[in-house]
Design a protein around this motif. Structure first.
Motif, PDB file in Angstrom:
ATOM      1  N   MET A   1       6.797 -21.681  12.976  1.00 59.26           N
ATOM      2  CA  MET A   1       6.855 -21.259  14.383  1.00 59.26           C
ATOM      3  C   MET A   1       7.184 -19.769  14.481  1.00 59.26           C
ATOM      4  O   MET A   1       6.594 -19.046  15.300  1.00 59.26           O
ATOM      5  CB  MET A   1       7.893 -22.078  15.152  1.00 59.26           C
ATOM      6  N   LEU A   2       8.096 -19.307  13.644  1.00 59.17           N
ATOM      7  CA  LEU A   2       8.421 -17.882  13.624  1.00 59.17           C
ATOM      8  C   LEU A   2       7.180 -17.070  13.272  1.00 59.17           C
ATOM      9  O   LEU A   2       6.883 -16.057  13.909  1.00 59.17           O
ATOM     10  CB  LEU A   2       9.546 -17.619  12.620  1.00 59.17           C
ATOM     11  N   LEU A   3       6.445 -17.513  12.268  1.00 62.14           N
ATOM     12  CA  LEU A   3       5.237 -16.803  11.851  1.00 62.14           C
ATOM     13  C   LEU A   3       4.209 -16.763  12.979  1.00 62.14           C
ATOM     14  O   LEU A   3       3.608 -15.720  13.260  1.00 62.14           O
ATOM     15  CB  LEU A   3       4.639 -17.482  10.614  1.00 62.14           C
ATOM     16  N   GLY A   4       4.011 -17.895  13.651  1.00 65.01           N
ATOM     17  CA  GLY A   4       3.043 -17.952  14.736  1.00 65.01           C
ATOM     18  C   GLY A   4       3.413 -17.067  15.905  1.00 65.01           C
ATOM     19  O   GLY A   4       2.556 -16.391  16.496  1.00 65.01           O
ATOM     20  N   LEU A   5       4.698 -17.052  16.262  1.00 64.76           N
ATOM     21  CA  LEU A   5       5.159 -16.228  17.375  1.00 64.76           C
ATOM     22  C   LEU A   5       5.172 -14.739  17.016  1.00 64.76           C
ATOM     23  O   LEU A   5       4.793 -13.887  17.814  1.00 64.76           O
ATOM     24  CB  LEU A   5       6.560 -16.676  17.804  1.00 64.76           C
ATOM     25  N   LEU A   6       5.627 -14.439  15.812  1.00 62.84           N
ATOM     26  CA  LEU A   6       5.729 -13.047  15.365  1.00 62.84           C
ATOM     27  C   LEU A   6       4.362 -12.371  15.369  1.00 62.84           C
ATOM     28  O   LEU A   6       4.202 -11.254  15.875  1.00 62.84           O
ATOM     29  CB  LEU A   6       6.327 -13.009  13.949  1.00 62.84           C
ATOM     30  N   THR A   7       3.364 -13.057  14.810  1.00 57.81           N
ATOM     31  CA  THR A   7       2.021 -12.477  14.697  1.00 57.81           C
ATOM     32  C   THR A   7       1.181 -12.682  15.946  1.00 57.81           C
ATOM     33  O   THR A   7       0.157 -12.015  16.128  1.00 57.81           O
ATOM     34  CB  THR A   7       1.274 -13.108  13.511  1.00 57.81           C
ATOM     35  N   GLY A   8       1.595 -13.636  16.796  1.00 60.98           N
ATOM     36  CA  GLY A   8       0.795 -13.979  17.965  1.00 60.98           C
ATOM     37  C   GLY A   8      -0.392 -14.859  17.633  1.00 60.98           C
ATOM     38  O   GLY A   8      -1.223 -15.149  18.505  1.00 60.98           O
ATOM     39  N   LEU A   9      -0.475 -15.333  16.389  1.00 66.16           N
ATOM     40  CA  LEU A   9      -1.613 -16.138  15.953  1.00 66.16           C
ATOM     41  C   LEU A   9      -1.410 -17.636  16.176  1.00 66.16           C
ATOM     42  O   LEU A   9      -2.359 -18.414  16.098  1.00 66.16           O
ATOM     43  CB  LEU A   9      -1.910 -15.882  14.466  1.00 66.16           C
ATOM     44  N   HIS A  10      -0.178 -18.053  16.362  1.00 59.70           N
ATOM     45  CA  HIS A  10       0.146 -19.474  16.591  1.00 59.70           C
ATOM     46  C   HIS A  10      -0.488 -20.365  15.514  1.00 59.70           C
ATOM     47  O   HIS A  10      -0.261 -20.131  14.331  1.00 59.70           O
ATOM     48  CB  HIS A  10      -0.229 -19.877  18.023  1.00 59.70           C
ATOM     49  N   ASP A  11      -1.311 -21.334  15.917  1.00 62.70           N
ATOM     50  CA  ASP A  11      -1.844 -22.275  14.926  1.00 62.70           C
ATOM     51  C   ASP A  11      -2.999 -21.702  14.103  1.00 62.70           C
ATOM     52  O   ASP A  11      -3.569 -22.395  13.259  1.00 62.70           O
ATOM     53  CB  ASP A  11      -2.301 -23.575  15.605  1.00 62.70           C
ATOM     54  N   GLN A  12      -3.339 -20.447  14.329  1.00 61.36           N
ATOM     55  CA  GLN A  12      -4.383 -19.814  13.517  1.00 61.36           C
ATOM     56  C   GLN A  12      -3.838 -19.278  12.200  1.00 61.36           C
ATOM     57  O   GLN A  12      -4.576 -18.696  11.403  1.00 61.36           O
ATOM     58  CB  GLN A  12      -5.042 -18.666  14.309  1.00 61.36           C
ATOM     59  N   VAL A  13      -2.554 -19.483  11.973  1.00 64.32           N
ATOM     60  CA  VAL A  13      -1.937 -19.009  10.734  1.00 64.32           C
ATOM     61  C   VAL A  13      -0.994 -20.073  10.196  1.00 64.32           C
ATOM     62  O   VAL A  13      -0.380 -20.831  10.953  1.00 64.32           O
ATOM     63  CB  VAL A  13      -1.182 -17.678  10.982  1.00 64.32           C
TER      64      VAL A  13
END
Length: 455
Positions: free
Chosen positions: A316-328
């Protein structure tokens, strides 16, 4: 490798330059991130309404007579699936001593670990979605009780109806338990697709309840994918989608009004001078997202919600940080998604939850597995409360908020520095009461070992 691998069109090195925190995340270090997109609730685009949450609560109340009859352990609460909110002052002192960080205000534990039927936060959302589907089918077949007494859902005629239908779900453990137990009780044919991270005892318990368990050597994402495929191939099969289900989300969100009532009963004030901080363990995001969203609807800007993830599964942190959400996924950045916190062992976050919480979530932090075990032992020693490792992820939240630069900056930005003495901190305990005694002892022993290494 990092120079050649591309994620969403950028090299890993480009991502790291843009978001320096990624370097620490990729090294599986503990981090504390505050959300630069956090904004007053008045500016938020609310995609789930308070009326929808109220409707979910009303549905659960309609089903209370059935729940009471089918699960006698809920009789005292009149068929309500709810957990205690308890003060943990001894653990508050323990945290202060362990981390050399005073925690002003009051520390409470929301014991979803002890929710009836499934013993985890998933009891709310998972059970709610199964009941909503059962009501839908009963209505379709003209079998909604005319007198409104839903106790009839526990009868053989309803079980016979539901036995013609099936339910499928992908799970790391706790969601599968809640859905499996309730679905089987109603009479559905139910299959839980479980990842390699899921604990053996959870699989055994499900099978003992008449649930078909399908195991995969890969992670949570594969279990969800296969569950979805099964449902698509069978028109009589209903798939409960942990990644995208609004019904699950609504089931979790009903917790907020109940917490409000519990706080009022304990004469705990939440307003502009008495902030509330809530720390929620996070896997794919549905449970903590629903609870946090409900709390924001109730308390607005007076509540500050933080998600907690394992250092090896910060999806969730990765998705929010990058703005990619479930694309990453964490694996895209070389993070292995291997953690003892089985309920949080998720590599790819829910886009639905990530988008809903984009401006409402205060931040996310990560916790090492070793720390989870140490805190598990400390909580048992100080408060005699037994949790599973993933349920301890919320526990270091107050310390991280108060001791990190990012946390201090958040406190200053939100104008909270002079209000901390009046603050209430709620650590959300998401599971643990159903853990077999011998496994609980093994958890405790591991916590002791990690503590001894630190001496």
């Amino acid at each position: 490798m990092e120079n050649s691998v591309k994620v969403a069109g950028k090299s890993i090195e480009q991502w790291k330059r843009e978001y320096p925190l990624l370097s620490e995340m990729m090294a599986t270090k503990e981090v504390f991130w505050t959300n630069p997109g956090y904004a007053p609730i008045a500016r938020a685009a609310l995609s789930v309404t308070a009326d929808e949450v109220r409707e979910a609560e009303e549905r659960l109340r309609r089903f209370a007579p059935f729940i009471q009859r089918a699960f006698p352990e809920t009789a005292e609460a009149g068929g309500l699936i709810e957990s205690p909110l308890v003060s943990i002052g001894k653990m508050q002192s323990e945290l202060a001593a362990r981390f050399a960080q005073e925690i002003p205000g009051r520390l409470l534990l929301k014991c979803d670990s002890h929710l009836p039927i499934a013993g985890s936060i998933k009891a709310r959302g998972g059970i709610y979605e199964v009941l909503a589907h059962a009501e839908e089918l009963a209505d379709k077949h003209g079998l909604l009780p005319a007198d409104g007494d839903y106790a009839v859902f526990a009868s053989d005629s309803y079980r016979e109806l539901f036995s013609r239908y099936s339910i499928a779900v992908g799970s790391t453990g706790n969601l599968g338990l809640s859905i499996g137990v309730m679905s089987a009780k109603l009479g559905f044919q139910v299959t839980v697709h479980m990842s390699a991270d899921a604990k053996a005892w959870k699989k055994e318990l499900l099978r003992a309840k008449g649930v078909q368990v399908v195991e995969y050597q890969s992670d949570y994402g594969k279990a969800v994918e296969e569950g979805r495929k099964q449902a698509e191939a069978d028109p009589q099969c209903y798939f409960i989608d942990d990644e995208n289900s609004k019904r699950l989300f609504l089931g979790y969100a009903v917790a907020a009004e109940r917490v409000k009532k519990q706080l009022e009963e304990q004469q705990v004030v939440v307003d502009s001078e008495h902030p509330l901080f809530v720390y929620l363990p996070c896997g794919v995001g549905g449970g903590p997202g629903g609870v946090a969203y409900g709390l924001k609807l109730v308390y607005g800007d007076y509540v500050h919600c933080f998600f907690a993830e394992p250092t090896h599964s910060p999806c969730m942190l990765l998705g929010l940080l990058t703005g990619l959400h479930d694309q990453v996924a964490v694996q895209d950045f070389g993070i292995d998604n291997r953690t003892e916190a089985d309920g949080l062992a998720v590599g790819r976050p829910s886009r639905f939850v990530g988008k809903v919480m984009e401006s409402l979530l205060s931040g996310v932090y990560t916790v090492a597995d070793e720390e989870l075990y140490r805190l598990l032992r400390a909580l048992r020693d100080s408060e005699s409360v037994r949790l599973e490792p993933s349920a301890l992820a919320g526990m270091p939240g107050p310390v991280r908020l108060l001791s990190t630069e990012a946390g201090q900056r958040y406190i200053e930005q939100q104008g909270l520095a002079d209000k901390l003495a009046n603050a209430t901190h709620i650590v959300w305990a998401t599971g643990g009461s159903m853990v077999p005694a011998h496994i609980q002892e093994a958890y405790y022993a591991k916590g002791m070992q990690y503590d001894q290494r630190n001496i």
